[in-house]
Design a protein around this motif. Structure first.
Motif: not given
Length: 413
Positions: A309-311, A340-342, A384-385, A390-392
């Protein structure tokens, strides 16, 4: 009138089973060796005969591996006339067919690996690839075409092919019996052990290259087809067990390229070179070998990577305006932060944050890029991984600073 099907296309029944059998091959690789096993029960094994059997096993084994295989089938090196004659004789003593017949089939195997035209494809079953392809009649329309015109120009190959029946008798049974009989009076033991049982074991060892080497082991250079590398197969076959390498680099006189790998065939060819009997030993460039190894490693890494799972990929995330990001943070109660914009949702991670709740809470509803990337603490690769899972969303226009700059541009005029 309906075309008569080849016997291989007809089911085996009690009434036609004998028509499916290649009786000459069956006699040479099954019946005679089995009779030899029976004879051994009534034949004492003398020490001198045992030693001669082992020695002749290696000679005839090299006749196949260094002669039939690497010299004639793949032209991995060139050999002087005396060495070619020696290999033709002891190779004939292995009772596996003539050089021309053996090499034609092996070249077809390489050209048509794992297909219906592969004469001993492991896709048809382990036992089929081991010996059943010789015991049962094969359909000629499935015979893969290959070029053996170069072999027809070698007088040693032509000589052996035309007289192969005599080679079986002389070097398969009579010669080993003569050595034991004239040497220490063990005529029967020489025939049974150094002759029949010895060539039976050499046959089975060679057959392992067709079966075991396509079934057991690793694939460090390519996994598109079945060939594999394994030390057990190498030990059984005088070094032919590094089969994945061999199928990728068939013209290399080596099967084993590491100093610690077992390949007595390679060592023998090298010794013959020092003696002036072999020359023009071919080796694939190390650069190409390492490229193949690296590409296979990369393929395995990519396969493993795909399981993790890398997001959500960035290009699949929704694009959100900065003001909408702020509004969602304030109205939903979610712990959202931008790095970083995410946009990342760290709601479930706040309590687990190794640096404590206060530090991560201070970044909610803000651009925490500098904070995360060394402003307060330089986070680890693992951090970082974990963050990537947790990116949405992605902020339109980048981070908070970029948005401020964009909004201030009209004010400067």
């Amino acid at each position: 009138m309906a075309e008569t099907k080849h016997i291989s296309e007809q089911p085996i029944t009690l009434h036609n089973w004998y028509k499916h059998v290649e009786w000459i091959n069956t006699t040479l690789i099954l019946i005679i060796p089995l009779l030899g096993c029976v004879a051994a029960c009534y034949t004492p094994l003398r020490l001198a005969t045992a030693a001669w059997t082992v020695l002749y096993y290696f000679w005839t084994g090299l006749g196949i591996t260094a002669g039939y295989h690497r010299l004639w089938a793949h032209r991995c090196y060139e050999a002087s006339l005396p060495l070619r004659i020696f290999l033709a004789c002891v190779g004939g003593g292995a009772v596996q067919g003539s050089i021309r017949w053996w090499s034609r089939g092996h070249r077809a195997h390489h050209r048509w690996t794992d297909t219906i035209k592969d004469p001993y494809s492991v896709r048809k079953g382990l036992w089929y690839s081991h010996f059943m392809w010789m015991v049962l009649k094969q359909n000629p329309k499935h015979r893969g075409r290959t070029d053996v015109s170069d072999l027809d120009e070698d007088p040693v190959v032509v000589w052996q092919h035309r007289n192969y029946g005599l080679f079986i008798l002389m070097f398969g049974m009579i010669f080993p019996m003569l050595v034991a009989g004239l040497g220490w009076g063990d005529w029967k033991g020489g025939l049974v052990y150094a002759g029949i049982l010895r060539f039976g074991f050499v046959q089975q060892a060679t057959f392992c290259v067709n079966s075991l080497a396509h079934w057991l082991g690793e694939q460090p250079f390519d996994d598109r087809n079945s060939p594999r590398d394994h030390v057990i197969t190498a030990f059984v076959t005088l070094g032919e067990g590094y089969h994945n390498f061999h199928h990728e680099f068939p013209s290399d006189y080596r099967n084993a390229i590491e100093w610690w790998q077992y390949d007595p065939t390679k060592w023998s060819i090298w010794v013959w070179k020092q003696l002036g009997l072999a020359y023009n030993l071919k080796q694939f460039r190390a650069n190409e070998i390492e490229k193949g190894r690296l590409q296979q490693l990369q393929k395995k890494v990519d396969q493993k990577r795909a399981q993790l799972d890398w997001g959500i990929p960035l290009d699949q995330l929704p694009v959100v305006a900065w003001d909408d990001f702020l509004a969602e943070t304030q109205t939903t109660g979610k712990a959202l932060t931008v790095i970083a914009g995410v946009i990342h949702d760290v709601t479930d991670f706040i309590k687990e944050h190794p640096g404590g709740k206060a530090m991560i809470s201070s970044a909610i509803g803000k651009d925490a890029t500098a904070l995360f990337n060394g402003g307060v603490y330089t986070h680890s690769n693992a951090a970082h991984n974990l963050l990537s899972t947790m990116r949405v969303g992605v902020v339109r226009g980048g981070g908070e600073v970029e948005i401020w700059r964009e909004r201030e541009k009209p004010m400067k005029h």
